[in-house]
Design a protein around this motif. Sequence first.
Motif, mmCIF file in Angstrom:
data_model
loop_
_atom_site.group_PDB
_atom_site.id
_atom_site.type_symbol
_atom_site.label_atom_id
_atom_site.label_comp_id
_atom_site.label_asym_id
_atom_site.label_seq_id
_atom_site.Cartn_x
_atom_site.Cartn_y
_atom_site.Cartn_z
ATOM 1 N N THR A 326 14.560 -12.767 8.595
ATOM 2 C CA THR A 326 15.600 -11.734 8.629
ATOM 3 C C THR A 326 15.364 -10.725 7.507
ATOM 4 O O THR A 326 14.776 -11.054 6.468
ATOM 5 N N GLU A 327 15.842 -9.500 7.726
ATOM 6 C CA GLU A 327 15.839 -8.467 6.684
ATOM 7 C C GLU A 327 17.205 -8.455 6.012
ATOM 8 O O GLU A 327 18.237 -8.454 6.687
ATOM 9 N N GLU A 328 17.193 -8.436 4.702
ATOM 10 C CA GLU A 328 18.440 -8.490 3.949
ATOM 11 C C GLU A 328 18.415 -7.447 2.835
ATOM 12 O O GLU A 328 17.365 -7.171 2.252
ATOM 13 N N TRP A 329 19.579 -6.909 2.563
ATOM 14 C CA TRP A 329 19.751 -5.962 1.456
ATOM 15 C C TRP A 329 20.357 -6.711 0.276
ATOM 16 O O TRP A 329 21.284 -7.499 0.422
ATOM 17 N N GLU A 330 19.832 -6.440 -0.889
ATOM 18 C CA GLU A 330 20.352 -7.051 -2.095
ATOM 19 C C GLU A 330 21.216 -6.052 -2.856
ATOM 20 O O GLU A 330 21.234 -4.849 -2.561
ATOM 21 N N ALA A 331 21.925 -6.555 -3.847
ATOM 22 C CA ALA A 331 22.820 -5.694 -4.622
ATOM 23 C C ALA A 331 22.065 -4.631 -5.408
ATOM 24 O O ALA A 331 22.641 -3.613 -5.799
#
Length: 418
Positions: A326-331
Amino acid sequence: MRDRETDCNPVLMGAPPRNRKQLLVKSFWIVIWFFYLAGPVGNLVEGDMSPAHEVLGWSGLLTFVVLYFALVFRRMAHRPAPDRVARTVVACITALAIVMSLVLGPNWLVLFTFVGVAVGVTEPLRVSRWTIPALTALLLLIGSRYPDVRAYLFGYAIPCLLAGFSMTGVQYLIRTTQELRAAREEVARLAANEERLRLARDLHDLLGHSLSLITLKSELAGRMLPGTPEAAAQQVADIERVSRQALVDVREAVTGYRRPRLAVELAGVRAALRTAAIRADIDPALEREHRGLTAEGEGALAWALREAVTNVVRHSGADRCELLLTEEWEADERRYLCLSVIDDGAGPPRGGGHDGNGLSGLRERLALADGRLETGTARRGGGFALRAYVPLGTPPLTGTAAHGTDHSPATDPAPSGA
């Protein structure tokens, strides 16, 4: 590959037995047919026959069994007798079945079932498709001489017909399996040969020009050396520069060859989980390309996939393994690709503890790719979960827009009173 498959499948179709266990299992499937001989053996043990008939029964039955065993076992061991010898043996056991059925009674009609099996094993379809029905017709003809068995004569005929054609189908399936296995081996050989050719082309492209240049400059420096040492020194400096660049090119090429790829590792993972009888739920995203994924990042994820599935197979005792990408965005506004390997096995060791050598080395590999590793208990089922993160490159504009709308909670400013 073949050895591992054979060890996991003792009755592997189309392959000879390679150890005692496989031989015993394959022998069992042959010997079980001899329960059909209970009728003839019981007929002999009852002792109601004349001495001449008893001698004919025991000697004929022993000869029949020896010939049948020799024919079928040689075929099972992939050392089949020549066609002429096999047909002679089939003719002999057919003659024995006819004689003993005519002389000793209807209980001996079961021998025709074994003859049908022998024909199905040794003859191609173009021969067995008429030979087996002819044997069945001969059985019916002989059996019709006995009024006591006419009512259930088809109880002898149907097993003869079905057993013969079943073995014909099995032999066809065995030949198909052998051809498929040979084709797979040929594909593997061609792939290895293509890889060698690619390596040769790359080495030629990388080193051909550099080595030619080094040779020319070496000859030129040798000619300049007595009269113009300064110019010769310049040529030697150029040789050093070219050779250093060639060494860098070779190292980069070798690094590319050694770096694993997700698609390659995924094929090995499927085989490993299938061999361990672990059901694999694989995300289709693992088979797609991902924009922004660097070669170093893909290599780190491939190592993570290999290490995680190896641990699942060796230590987890799991029945199911789930693979997600999966592609995830971090803070920190960075986009990461996350590989998750989740099983339903025993879970992490009790009391925590340090990572083993495999996970420690995996953390280091991911750190070199600016990624990280997370491990812990799976949310469902209490198994073990491993998540490996590597950063992705700059997303396209559409992705940025999507990020601004879909992931806005991750970028909400903190309250002023915080």
